[in-house]
Design a protein around this motif. Sequence first.
Motif, PDB file in Angstrom:
ATOM      1  N   GLY A 160       0.769  -1.230   0.000  1.00  0.00           N
ATOM      2  CA  GLY A 160       0.000   0.000   0.000  1.00  0.00           C
ATOM      3  C   GLY A 160       0.799   1.278   0.000  1.00  0.00           C
ATOM      4  N   HIS A 161       2.106   1.228  -0.308  1.00  0.00           N
ATOM      5  CA  HIS A 161       2.932   2.426  -0.213  1.00  0.00           C
ATOM      6  C   HIS A 161       3.269   3.069  -1.558  1.00  0.00           C
ATOM      7  CE1 HIS A 161       3.490   1.755   4.033  1.00  0.00           C
ATOM      8  NE2 HIS A 161       3.959   0.549   3.816  1.00  0.00           N
ATOM      9  N   THR A 162       2.974   2.409  -2.658  1.00  0.00           N
ATOM     10  CA  THR A 162       3.435   2.880  -3.955  1.00  0.00           C
ATOM     11  C   THR A 162       2.966   4.299  -4.252  1.00  0.00           C
ATOM     12  OG1 THR A 162       3.426   0.618  -4.775  1.00  0.00           O
ATOM     13  CG2 THR A 162       3.522   2.367  -6.415  1.00  0.00           C
ATOM     14  N   ASN A 163       1.699   4.586  -4.047  1.00  0.00           N
ATOM     15  CA  ASN A 163       1.160   5.897  -4.377  1.00  0.00           C
ATOM     16  C   ASN A 163       1.632   6.992  -3.432  1.00  0.00           C
ATOM     17  OD1 ASN A 163      -0.272   4.789  -6.511  1.00  0.00           O
ATOM     18  ND2 ASN A 163      -2.083   4.399  -5.265  1.00  0.00           N
ATOM     19  N   ALA A 164       2.231   6.608  -2.306  1.00  0.00           N
ATOM     20  CA  ALA A 164       2.701   7.590  -1.335  1.00  0.00           C
ATOM     21  C   ALA A 164       4.141   8.022  -1.604  1.00  0.00           C
ATOM     22  CB  ALA A 164       2.586   7.020   0.075  1.00  0.00           C
ATOM     23  N   LEU A 165       4.820   7.385  -2.525  1.00  0.00           N
ATOM     24  CA  LEU A 165       6.219   7.722  -2.801  1.00  0.00           C
ATOM     25  C   LEU A 165       6.325   9.167  -3.282  1.00  0.00           C
ATOM     26  CD1 LEU A 165       9.167   6.736  -3.050  1.00  0.00           C
ATOM     27  CD2 LEU A 165       8.633   6.086  -5.409  1.00  0.00           C
ATOM     28  N   PHE A 166       7.098   9.965  -2.540  1.00  0.00           N
ATOM     29  CA  PHE A 166       7.272  11.392  -2.858  1.00  0.00           C
ATOM     30  C   PHE A 166       5.925  12.113  -3.004  1.00  0.00           C
ATOM     31  CE2 PHE A 166      11.131   9.404  -4.906  1.00  0.00           C
ATOM     32  CZ  PHE A 166      12.036   9.820  -3.924  1.00  0.00           C
ATOM     33  N   ALA A 167       4.969  11.752  -2.154  1.00  0.00           N
ATOM     34  CA  ALA A 167       3.588  12.232  -2.303  1.00  0.00           C
ATOM     35  C   ALA A 167       3.485  13.753  -2.299  1.00  0.00           C
ATOM     36  CB  ALA A 167       2.712  11.654  -1.194  1.00  0.00           C
ATOM     37  N   ASP A 168       4.298  14.427  -1.501  1.00  0.00           N
ATOM     38  CA  ASP A 168       4.195  15.883  -1.412  1.00  0.00           C
ATOM     39  C   ASP A 168       4.717  16.586  -2.659  1.00  0.00           C
ATOM     40  OD1 ASP A 168       3.013  15.750   1.060  1.00  0.00           O
ATOM     41  OD2 ASP A 168       4.884  16.006   2.169  1.00  0.00           O
ATOM     42  N   TRP A 169       5.403  15.860  -3.509  1.00  0.00           N
ATOM     43  CA  TRP A 169       5.944  16.442  -4.740  1.00  0.00           C
ATOM     44  C   TRP A 169       5.162  16.007  -5.977  1.00  0.00           C
ATOM     45  CZ3 TRP A 169      11.606  14.703  -3.335  1.00  0.00           C
ATOM     46  CH2 TRP A 169      12.048  15.452  -2.233  1.00  0.00           C
ATOM     47  N   ARG A 170       4.352  14.966  -5.844  1.00  0.00           N
ATOM     48  CA  ARG A 170       3.708  14.389  -7.026  1.00  0.00           C
ATOM     49  C   ARG A 170       2.590  15.255  -7.609  1.00  0.00           C
ATOM     50  NH1 ARG A 170       5.423   8.940  -7.635  1.00  0.00           N
ATOM     51  NH2 ARG A 170       4.402   9.017  -9.660  1.00  0.00           N
ATOM     52  N   ASP A 171       2.093  16.248  -6.851  1.00  0.00           N
ATOM     53  CA  ASP A 171       1.065  17.134  -7.384  1.00  0.00           C
ATOM     54  C   ASP A 171       1.617  18.079  -8.447  1.00  0.00           C
ATOM     55  OD1 ASP A 171      -0.899  16.050  -5.809  1.00  0.00           O
ATOM     56  OD2 ASP A 171      -0.718  17.535  -4.213  1.00  0.00           O
ATOM     57  N   ASP A 172       2.919  18.212  -8.489  1.00  0.00           N
ATOM     58  CA  ASP A 172       3.568  19.073  -9.480  1.00  0.00           C
ATOM     59  C   ASP A 172       3.763  18.268 -10.766  1.00  0.00           C
ATOM     60  OD1 ASP A 172       5.169  20.655 -11.044  1.00  0.00           O
ATOM     61  OD2 ASP A 172       6.801  20.836  -9.587  1.00  0.00           O
ATOM     62  N   PRO A 173       3.074  18.623 -11.854  1.00  0.00           N
ATOM     63  CA  PRO A 173       3.202  17.852 -13.093  1.00  0.00           C
ATOM     64  C   PRO A 173       4.629  17.789 -13.625  1.00  0.00           C
ATOM     65  CG  PRO A 173       1.350  19.380 -13.213  1.00  0.00           C
ATOM     66  CD  PRO A 173       2.124  19.739 -11.987  1.00  0.00           C
ATOM     67  N   SER A 174       5.451  18.781 -13.264  1.00  0.00           N
ATOM     68  CA  SER A 174       6.826  18.805 -13.765  1.00  0.00           C
ATOM     69  C   SER A 174       7.790  17.978 -12.912  1.00  0.00           C
ATOM     70  CB  SER A 174       7.335  20.248 -13.845  1.00  0.00           C
ATOM     71  OG  SER A 174       7.466  20.808 -12.544  1.00  0.00           O
ATOM     72  N   PHE A 175       7.281  17.420 -11.789  1.00  0.00           N
ATOM     73  CA  PHE A 175       8.151  16.580 -10.961  1.00  0.00           C
ATOM     74  C   PHE A 175       8.631  15.397 -11.777  1.00  0.00           C
ATOM     75  CE2 PHE A 175       8.471  13.114  -7.658  1.00  0.00           C
ATOM     76  CZ  PHE A 175       9.705  13.526  -7.169  1.00  0.00           C
ATOM     77  N   VAL A 176       9.906  15.083 -11.653  1.00  0.00           N
ATOM     78  CA  VAL A 176      10.546  14.141 -12.567  1.00  0.00           C
ATOM     79  C   VAL A 176       9.889  12.768 -12.608  1.00  0.00           C
ATOM     80  CG1 VAL A 176      12.272  13.384 -10.877  1.00  0.00           C
ATOM     81  CG2 VAL A 176      12.816  13.328 -13.331  1.00  0.00           C
ATOM     82  N   LEU A 177       9.348  12.286 -11.487  1.00  0.00           N
ATOM     83  CA  LEU A 177       8.699  10.977 -11.502  1.00  0.00           C
ATOM     84  C   LEU A 177       7.380  10.988 -12.271  1.00  0.00           C
ATOM     85  CD1 LEU A 177      10.807  10.372  -9.172  1.00  0.00           C
ATOM     86  CD2 LEU A 177       9.100   8.779  -8.311  1.00  0.00           C
ATOM     87  N   ASN A 178       6.850  12.183 -12.551  1.00  0.00           N
ATOM     88  CA  ASN A 178       5.605  12.286 -13.315  1.00  0.00           C
ATOM     89  C   ASN A 178       5.833  12.354 -14.814  1.00  0.00           C
ATOM     90  OD1 ASN A 178       4.008  12.342 -10.976  1.00  0.00           O
ATOM     91  ND2 ASN A 178       4.149  14.563 -10.802  1.00  0.00           N
ATOM     92  N   LEU A 179       7.057  12.563 -15.236  1.00  0.00           N
ATOM     93  CA  LEU A 179       7.324  12.778 -16.652  1.00  0.00           C
ATOM     94  C   LEU A 179       7.251  11.462 -17.422  1.00  0.00           C
ATOM     95  CD1 LEU A 179      10.263  15.347 -16.398  1.00  0.00           C
ATOM     96  CD2 LEU A 179       7.805  15.769 -16.613  1.00  0.00           C
ATOM     97  N   PRO A 180       6.586  11.459 -18.564  1.00  0.00           N
ATOM     98  CA  PRO A 180       6.352  10.206 -19.293  1.00  0.00           C
ATOM     99  C   PRO A 180       7.623   9.505 -19.756  1.00  0.00           C
ATOM    100  CG  PRO A 180       5.708  12.115 -20.617  1.00  0.00           C
ATOM    101  CD  PRO A 180       5.960  12.617 -19.236  1.00  0.00           C
ATOM    102  N   GLN A 181       8.680  10.264 -20.044  1.00  0.00           N
ATOM    103  CA  GLN A 181       9.894   9.631 -20.564  1.00  0.00           C
ATOM    104  C   GLN A 181      10.621   8.780 -19.520  1.00  0.00           C
ATOM    105  OE1 GLN A 181       9.381  12.908 -20.166  1.00  0.00           O
ATOM    106  NE2 GLN A 181      11.273  14.100 -19.951  1.00  0.00           N
ATOM    107  N   TYR A 182      10.244   8.934 -18.250  1.00  0.00           N
ATOM    108  CA  TYR A 182      10.930   8.174 -17.197  1.00  0.00           C
ATOM    109  C   TYR A 182      10.062   7.062 -16.602  1.00  0.00           C
ATOM    110  CZ  TYR A 182      14.102  12.130 -17.510  1.00  0.00           C
ATOM    111  OH  TYR A 182      14.969  13.092 -17.981  1.00  0.00           O
ATOM    112  N   GLN A 183       8.890   6.856 -17.147  1.00  0.00           N
ATOM    113  CA  GLN A 183       8.022   5.806 -16.607  1.00  0.00           C
ATOM    114  C   GLN A 183       8.663   4.431 -16.823  1.00  0.00           C
ATOM    115  OE1 GLN A 183       5.371   6.857 -14.700  1.00  0.00           O
ATOM    116  NE2 GLN A 183       6.468   8.743 -15.244  1.00  0.00           N
ATOM    117  N   GLY A 184       8.605   3.613 -15.810  1.00  0.00           N
ATOM    118  CA  GLY A 184       9.193   2.278 -15.875  1.00  0.00           C
ATOM    119  C   GLY A 184      10.647   2.224 -15.464  1.00  0.00           C
TER     120      GLY A 184
END
Length: 200
Positions: free
Chosen positions: A37-61
Amino acid sequence: MKPFTKHTGTGIPLRRNNIDTDQIIPARYVPYFSWYGHTNALFADWRDDPSFVLNLPQYQGATVLVSGTDFGTGSSRESAVWALQRAGFAAVIAPRFGDIFTGNALMRGVVTTTVPEDVVERLWELIEREPSIPISVDIQCLEVRCADIVQSFYLDPGARQRLLSGQDAVAETLTHTADIETYESLRRPLLPTTRFGRTQ
């Protein structure tokens, strides 16, 4: 725990320093002691920013996180490691790590790889230029490899052996069962012993 010899995957350039465990997984997401149950909480306070690096499509996976210095400082919460692992990360590369985080990570099979700051900077540049570039973390050779980068790193010998064999600390201890039983059989009878179950 599965044996870990070498992992090759794509990377994420996390250009931030001093990332403590509360930033990796905020305390409000750790209400109970569970690996799930922790996956969605990773860097949760930063994930609302669309430009946060984990949100960028080129880095998925991506499975290798390349961070700035002092990653995993702060509290000892093991769920910081669980969150990274559940999100698919097999290794974190940084110039320096928090000691307790390192112990937790290596115990769970996530390799903390300490390399110089200039190597991290080169890795960031390579990943940003070519997100699909492979990064290898090899604990048999104790090397990080990416394009023309070949960087050695140190890993605690005991932790390295557990990773290579796929054993946690309990499993490693149980390989010495015969020695433990021999030692116990030679103890003086008047010394305290541990008994299991109820006594009348």
